[in-house]
Design a protein around this motif. Sequence first.
Motif, PDB file in Angstrom:
ATOM      1  N   VAL A  88       0.829  -1.211   0.000  1.00  0.00           N
ATOM      2  CA  VAL A  88       0.000   0.000   0.000  1.00  0.00           C
ATOM      3  C   VAL A  88       0.863   1.261   0.000  1.00  0.00           C
ATOM      4  O   VAL A  88       0.607   2.189  -0.767  1.00  0.00           O
ATOM      5  CB  VAL A  88      -0.991   0.002   1.187  1.00  0.00           C
ATOM      6  N   ILE A  89       1.893   1.307   0.844  1.00  0.00           N
ATOM      7  CA  ILE A  89       2.695   2.539   0.879  1.00  0.00           C
ATOM      8  C   ILE A  89       3.503   2.705  -0.409  1.00  0.00           C
ATOM      9  O   ILE A  89       3.737   3.838  -0.844  1.00  0.00           O
ATOM     10  CB  ILE A  89       3.576   2.661   2.148  1.00  0.00           C
ATOM     11  N   MET A  90       3.889   1.600  -1.056  1.00  0.00           N
ATOM     12  CA  MET A  90       4.579   1.707  -2.345  1.00  0.00           C
ATOM     13  C   MET A  90       3.630   2.215  -3.429  1.00  0.00           C
ATOM     14  O   MET A  90       3.999   3.062  -4.246  1.00  0.00           O
ATOM     15  CB  MET A  90       5.202   0.374  -2.727  1.00  0.00           C
ATOM     16  N   ALA A  91       2.398   1.711  -3.437  1.00  0.00           N
ATOM     17  CA  ALA A  91       1.410   2.180  -4.407  1.00  0.00           C
ATOM     18  C   ALA A  91       1.117   3.662  -4.194  1.00  0.00           C
ATOM     19  O   ALA A  91       0.992   4.425  -5.149  1.00  0.00           O
ATOM     20  CB  ALA A  91       0.124   1.358  -4.294  1.00  0.00           C
ATOM     21  N   ALA A  92       1.031   4.059  -2.924  1.00  0.00           N
ATOM     22  CA  ALA A  92       0.784   5.474  -2.613  1.00  0.00           C
ATOM     23  C   ALA A  92       1.936   6.341  -3.101  1.00  0.00           C
ATOM     24  O   ALA A  92       1.723   7.394  -3.709  1.00  0.00           O
ATOM     25  CB  ALA A  92       0.587   5.643  -1.106  1.00  0.00           C
ATOM     26  N   ALA A  99      -5.362  14.414   3.544  1.00  0.00           N
ATOM     27  CA  ALA A  99      -5.489  13.068   4.100  1.00  0.00           C
ATOM     28  C   ALA A  99      -6.046  12.105   3.056  1.00  0.00           C
ATOM     29  O   ALA A  99      -7.038  12.400   2.390  1.00  0.00           O
ATOM     30  CB  ALA A  99      -6.400  13.096   5.318  1.00  0.00           C
ATOM     31  N   VAL A 100      -5.401  10.947   2.944  1.00  0.00           N
ATOM     32  CA  VAL A 100      -5.820   9.919   2.000  1.00  0.00           C
ATOM     33  C   VAL A 100      -6.189   8.634   2.735  1.00  0.00           C
ATOM     34  O   VAL A 100      -7.285   8.108   2.575  1.00  0.00           O
ATOM     35  CB  VAL A 100      -4.703   9.643   0.964  1.00  0.00           C
ATOM     36  N   MET A 101      -5.247   8.148   3.565  1.00  0.00           N
ATOM     37  CA  MET A 101      -5.446   6.856   4.214  1.00  0.00           C
ATOM     38  C   MET A 101      -4.508   6.765   5.422  1.00  0.00           C
ATOM     39  O   MET A 101      -3.423   7.343   5.406  1.00  0.00           O
ATOM     40  CB  MET A 101      -5.098   5.747   3.208  1.00  0.00           C
ATOM     41  N   ASP A 102      -4.932   6.048   6.440  1.00  0.00           N
ATOM     42  CA  ASP A 102      -4.080   5.758   7.587  1.00  0.00           C
ATOM     43  C   ASP A 102      -4.052   4.243   7.780  1.00  0.00           C
ATOM     44  O   ASP A 102      -5.080   3.577   7.634  1.00  0.00           O
ATOM     45  CB  ASP A 102      -4.610   6.414   8.869  1.00  0.00           C
ATOM     46  N   LEU A 103      -2.887   3.721   8.108  1.00  0.00           N
ATOM     47  CA  LEU A 103      -2.693   2.295   8.358  1.00  0.00           C
ATOM     48  C   LEU A 103      -2.007   2.156   9.706  1.00  0.00           C
ATOM     49  O   LEU A 103      -1.171   2.998  10.042  1.00  0.00           O
ATOM     50  CB  LEU A 103      -1.760   1.676   7.305  1.00  0.00           C
ATOM     51  N   ASN A 104      -2.322   1.115  10.449  1.00  0.00           N
ATOM     52  CA  ASN A 104      -1.563   0.908  11.680  1.00  0.00           C
ATOM     53  C   ASN A 104      -1.168  -0.554  11.831  1.00  0.00           C
ATOM     54  O   ASN A 104      -1.625  -1.419  11.080  1.00  0.00           O
ATOM     55  CB  ASN A 104      -2.293   1.459  12.910  1.00  0.00           C
ATOM     56  N   THR A 105      -0.297  -0.812  12.795  1.00  0.00           N
ATOM     57  CA  THR A 105       0.265  -2.149  12.955  1.00  0.00           C
ATOM     58  C   THR A 105      -0.751  -3.166  13.463  1.00  0.00           C
ATOM     59  O   THR A 105      -0.495  -4.373  13.394  1.00  0.00           O
ATOM     60  CB  THR A 105       1.483  -2.119  13.905  1.00  0.00           C
ATOM     61  N   ARG A 106      -1.886  -2.715  13.958  1.00  0.00           N
ATOM     62  CA  ARG A 106      -2.968  -3.644  14.343  1.00  0.00           C
ATOM     63  C   ARG A 106      -3.713  -4.150  13.104  1.00  0.00           C
ATOM     64  O   ARG A 106      -4.642  -4.944  13.217  1.00  0.00           O
ATOM     65  CB  ARG A 106      -3.951  -2.955  15.285  1.00  0.00           C
ATOM     66  N   GLY A 107      -3.334  -3.617  11.933  1.00  0.00           N
ATOM     67  CA  GLY A 107      -3.985  -4.030  10.694  1.00  0.00           C
ATOM     68  C   GLY A 107      -5.161  -3.162  10.317  1.00  0.00           C
ATOM     69  O   GLY A 107      -5.846  -3.431   9.336  1.00  0.00           O
ATOM     70  N   VAL A 156      -7.547  -7.604   3.027  1.00  0.00           N
ATOM     71  CA  VAL A 156      -8.144  -6.702   2.045  1.00  0.00           C
ATOM     72  C   VAL A 156      -7.348  -6.807   0.743  1.00  0.00           C
ATOM     73  O   VAL A 156      -6.118  -6.739   0.775  1.00  0.00           O
ATOM     74  CB  VAL A 156      -8.126  -5.245   2.555  1.00  0.00           C
ATOM     75  N   PRO A 157      -8.023  -6.987  -0.393  1.00  0.00           N
ATOM     76  CA  PRO A 157      -7.281  -7.041  -1.654  1.00  0.00           C
ATOM     77  C   PRO A 157      -6.508  -5.731  -1.887  1.00  0.00           C
ATOM     78  O   PRO A 157      -7.082  -4.645  -1.819  1.00  0.00           O
ATOM     79  CB  PRO A 157      -8.376  -7.217  -2.708  1.00  0.00           C
ATOM     80  N   VAL A 158      -5.218  -5.880  -2.143  1.00  0.00           N
ATOM     81  CA  VAL A 158      -4.378  -4.697  -2.379  1.00  0.00           C
ATOM     82  C   VAL A 158      -4.920  -3.902  -3.568  1.00  0.00           C
ATOM     83  O   VAL A 158      -4.873  -2.674  -3.576  1.00  0.00           O
ATOM     84  CB  VAL A 158      -2.907  -5.100  -2.596  1.00  0.00           C
ATOM     85  N   ASP A 159      -5.478  -4.591  -4.542  1.00  0.00           N
ATOM     86  CA  ASP A 159      -6.023  -3.904  -5.718  1.00  0.00           C
ATOM     87  C   ASP A 159      -7.142  -2.939  -5.327  1.00  0.00           C
ATOM     88  O   ASP A 159      -7.247  -1.851  -5.879  1.00  0.00           O
ATOM     89  CB  ASP A 159      -6.530  -4.927  -6.739  1.00  0.00           C
ATOM     90  N   ALA A 160      -7.973  -3.329  -4.372  1.00  0.00           N
ATOM     91  CA  ALA A 160      -9.057  -2.444  -3.917  1.00  0.00           C
ATOM     92  C   ALA A 160      -8.479  -1.200  -3.244  1.00  0.00           C
ATOM     93  O   ALA A 160      -8.948  -0.078  -3.482  1.00  0.00           O
ATOM     94  CB  ALA A 160      -9.988  -3.177  -2.960  1.00  0.00           C
ATOM     95  N   LEU A 161      -7.457  -1.380  -2.421  1.00  0.00           N
ATOM     96  CA  LEU A 161      -6.830  -0.225  -1.763  1.00  0.00           C
ATOM     97  C   LEU A 161      -6.120   0.660  -2.781  1.00  0.00           C
ATOM     98  O   LEU A 161      -6.152   1.886  -2.680  1.00  0.00           O
ATOM     99  CB  LEU A 161      -5.869  -0.693  -0.675  1.00  0.00           C
TER     100      LEU A 161
END
Length: 145
Positions: A25-29, A56-64, A116-121
């Motif tokens: 996700v962070i590489m795609a971003a 703001a676009v998206m936030d991700l955390n280590t809890r998934g 979650v499918p990476v393609d959807a994100l």
Amino acid sequence: MDTLDVLEKAERKGGPERRQAMTDVIMAARDLGCDFNVGGGKAGGFNVRYGSLRYAVMDLNTRGEVFLHIKHHPSKDITDEQRDEANKFVESLEGFTIKNGPINNYGQIEEPIEEVPVDALRKFLERTVEVIREVYYRPHIELAG
């Protein structure tokens, strides 16, 4: 905490699949011109932002946990039409459900990132960057031109 620390913590909490999903996700971003920085808090994670004003676009955390933003700037409201369009788009993406939808400003995906499918994100990232360009940047370019 730096990027590698966050990814290692994500792997400890959710396995190599979580680490890989966050990396994808962070590489795609980044490929779309977004920046990401390490977020604070107990969980640790990434805040994905776009442009000089860091919309703001998206936030991700280590809890998934994954949070999708449809209101990109805290002091700039979005119209009901923009909110409805964003929610229709999110609903059209397959492979995840939004907790307590529809999204007003930002919404959390029920499933952990590795499910979650990476393609959807990626599609969400692409659409969000395009919306930010259209709403916040192109009107100013047209005025200057």
